[in-house]
Design an enzyme around this catalytic site. Structure first.
Site, PDB file in Angstrom:
ATOM      1  N   ASP A  55     -16.260-138.307 -57.899  1.00 56.47           N
ATOM      2  CA  ASP A  55     -16.946-137.723 -59.049  1.00 56.47           C
ATOM      3  C   ASP A  55     -16.024-137.733 -60.267  1.00 56.47           C
ATOM      4  O   ASP A  55     -16.427-138.134 -61.371  1.00 56.47           O
ATOM      5  CB  ASP A  55     -17.377-136.295 -58.715  1.00 56.47           C
ATOM      6  CG  ASP A  55     -17.959-135.566 -59.910  1.00 56.47           C
ATOM      7  OD1 ASP A  55     -19.085-135.909 -60.325  1.00 56.47           O
ATOM      8  OD2 ASP A  55     -17.293-134.664 -60.448  1.00 56.47           O
ATOM      9  N   GLU A 126     -20.017-142.348 -55.085  1.00 65.14           N
ATOM     10  CA  GLU A 126     -18.865-141.561 -55.536  1.00 65.14           C
ATOM     11  C   GLU A 126     -17.693-141.722 -54.567  1.00 65.14           C
ATOM     12  O   GLU A 126     -16.536-141.878 -54.994  1.00 65.14           O
ATOM     13  CB  GLU A 126     -19.260-140.085 -55.637  1.00 65.14           C
ATOM     14  CG  GLU A 126     -20.158-139.780 -56.823  1.00 65.14           C
ATOM     15  CD  GLU A 126     -20.534-138.317 -56.916  1.00 65.14           C
ATOM     16  OE1 GLU A 126     -20.882-137.870 -58.019  1.00 65.14           O
ATOM     17  OE2 GLU A 126     -20.499-137.614 -55.872  1.00 65.14           O
TER      18      GLU A 126
END
Length: 247
Positions: A55, A126
Site C-alpha cells: 500500500d 499491493e
C-alpha cells in the site's frame, strides 16, 4: 535460488514478464511467492503483511509519477489524483489486466467466494508491489508497468472539476447555494451475484434525496451517491426545494 517448486517458479517468471520486468537476480522470488498466497492457503506464509507494505509502495510510486509528469499541478490536486490511482477499485482493475487471479494460491472455499474476487485482486496487487519494492528498496520494478495505467486515469481525473472527490464537491455546492451540509444515510445490503458492493448510501439535502450509490465500503458508497447528486445538480437535472438560494 529458493525453495519454490519449479512449476510455481516458472509461473511467477511468466507473470514478471507480463509486467515487462527482466528476470534479474535482485528479484526476491520467495517474497513474490508469498505475495501471491492467500491466507486460506497458509496461515503463516501469506500476503497480509506484504499487503501493508505494498500500500505504501504504490502510494510512493503514484507520488513520484505525479511529481515527474505534472510539475505544474497544485499539491492539493496531487492528493486528489493519487487517492483515485491507489483506490481498491483501480488496483483491482490493474490486477485484472495481468490475470493476477490465475497466480493466486488459495483454498477452494475462497476461490468459490465470487463476492470477494475484486478485494482479493486489489490485496494481491499491493502484496506483489511490496515484493518488487523489497527486492530493490526502490520503485524501479513497480513504475515501469504502473505508470502506463496511471497516465490515462490521471488525465481523466485532472479533467474532472470534482477531481473524483464528489463528496467534497457536493458539499461545496450545497454550502455555496443553500448554506447546508448534505446528509448521508447508509445501510448494509445483501450482495448481488458477483458483486463486492456491501453498502448502499443515499445523500439527502433537507428532505430531498439527491442521489444513491453502492460500494464495498461506506466511503465508496457515499462517494457513489455524491457523484450521482453532484452531476444531477450541476447539469440542472434536479432542483432542490425547501431551501433558499443565497446571493
Amino acid at each position: 535460488m529458493s525453495s519454490i517448486y519449479p512449476r510455481r517458479l516458472q509461473a511467477l517468471r511468466q507473470l514478471v514478464l507480463k509486467f515487462g520486468i527482466d528476470d534479474r537476480p535482485t528479484l526476491n522470488w520467495d517474497c513474490l511467492d508469498i505475495a501471491l498466497t492467500h491466507p486460506t492457503a497458509s496461515a503463516e506464509r501469506n500476503y497480509e503483511q506484504l499487503e501493508f507494505i505494498g500500500d505504501a509502495a504504490i502510494r510512493l510510486a503514484a507520488a513520484e509519477f505525479l511529481w515527474e509528469t505534472y510539475p505544474e499541478v497544485k499539491v492539493g490536486d496531487y492528493a486528489a489524483v493519487r487517492s483515485v490511482l491507489v483506490s481498491d477499485r483501480v488496483l483491482a482493475d490493474i490486477a485484472e489486466t495481468y490475470g493476477l487471479d490465475r497466480y493466486l494460491v488459495m483454498a477452494g472455499s475462497a476461490a468459490a467466494d465470487k463476492s470477494g474476487y475484486r478485494s482479493r485482486l486489489a490485496d494481491a496487487l499491493e502484496a506483489v508491489s511490496a515484493a518488487l519494492y523489497l527486492s530493490t528498496h526502490t520503485t524501479e520494478l513497480i513504475r515501469p508497468w504502473l505508470d502506463s495505467h496511471f497516465k490515462p486515469l490521471a488525465e481523466k481525473v485532472l479533467r474532472d472539476p470534482a477531481r473524483h472527490n464528489y463528496k467534497a464537491a457536493l458539499q461545496e455546492w450545497t454550502q455555496g447555494h443553500h448554506r447546508l451540509l448534505p446528509e448521508y444515510r447508509v445501510e448494509e445490503v445483501q450482495r448481488e451475484h458477483n458483486s463486492d458492493d456491501r453498502f448502499c448510501a443515499r445523500v439527502w439535502l433537507k428532505d430531498q434525496c439527491l442521489g444513491r450509490g453502492t460500494g464495498r465500503s461506506i466511503k465508496a458508497a457515499e462517494q457513489a451517491a455524491a457523484r450521482e447528486a453532484f452531476f444531477a445538480l450541476s447539469r440542472g437535472n434536479v432542483e432542490v426545494s425547501g431551501t433558499a438560494e443565497t446571493s
